[in-house]
Design an enzyme around this catalytic site. Structure first.
Site, PDB file in Angstrom:
ATOM      1  N   HIS A 105      -8.443  22.413  -6.098  1.00  0.00           N
ATOM      2  CA  HIS A 105      -7.610  23.594  -5.875  1.00  0.00           C
ATOM      3  C   HIS A 105      -7.676  24.050  -4.428  1.00  0.00           C
ATOM      4  CE1 HIS A 105     -11.574  25.133  -7.210  1.00  0.00           C
ATOM      5  NE2 HIS A 105     -11.325  26.253  -6.576  1.00  0.00           N
ATOM      6  N   HIS A 107      -7.153  27.467  -2.059  1.00  0.00           N
ATOM      7  CA  HIS A 107      -7.053  28.925  -2.037  1.00  0.00           C
ATOM      8  C   HIS A 107      -6.097  29.336  -0.923  1.00  0.00           C
ATOM      9  CE1 HIS A 107     -10.949  29.684  -4.269  1.00  0.00           C
ATOM     10  NE2 HIS A 107     -11.173  28.455  -3.845  1.00  0.00           N
TER      11      HIS A 107
END
Ligand SMILES: [Zn+2]
Length: 146
Positions: A105, A107
């Site tokens: 992922h 951010h």
């Protein structure tokens, strides 16, 4: 899909999230422990734990990576338009680097402060006061993504 993975389950719609954007390759949703208002995670729908798990030279993987970063750029631009100031992109690989969910992922952390402000990298430092505030934040980001 890894059925034990919270981000795979969010991508599959099994766990609710406040979505900002989604398509067949990636999903963007608000972090539940935001460092700042509008802190968003961009995740590939496909499960890889870290960058080290990505195969090299696979066209399908390359297409997902390209889309992943394209959406990160769009969310970053939306965050700066929505909140002013700047924004951080942060990507962590492995617990030693601060990765707490082992599903790749990125951010996007809005930084509405001024140049004198030292950004905090503490999860939950800017929790939402209510579901209404969280949804209003998501809607603001969605508006700037259109
Ligand atoms: Zn996963």
């Amino acid at each position: 899909m890894d059925t034990n993975c919270i981000f795979c389950r969010i991508a599959a719609g099994e766990i609710p999230s406040t979505k900002i954007y989604e398509n067949d390759k990636v999903l963007a949703f608000l972090d539940i422990s935001p460092m700042e208002r509008g802190h968003t995670l961009i995740v590939p729908r496909r499960h890889w734990a870290t960058m080290a798990d990505l195969p090299s030279g696979d066209p399908e993987t390359e297409a997902v990576m390209s889309e992943w970063f394209r959406v990160a750029r769009l969310v970053c631009k939306a965050a700066i338009k929505a909140f002013g100031g700047g924004a951080n992109l942060l990507q962590c690989n492995g617990p030693a680097a601060g990765q707490t969910v082992p599903h790749l992922h990125l951010h996007v952390i809005p930084r509405p402060g001024t140049v004198e402000t030292q950004p905090s990298f503490v999860s939950g430092a800017r929790a939402y006061s209510s579901d209404v505030e969280r949804e209003a934040t998501a809607e603001l980001l969605r508006r700037y993504l259109r």
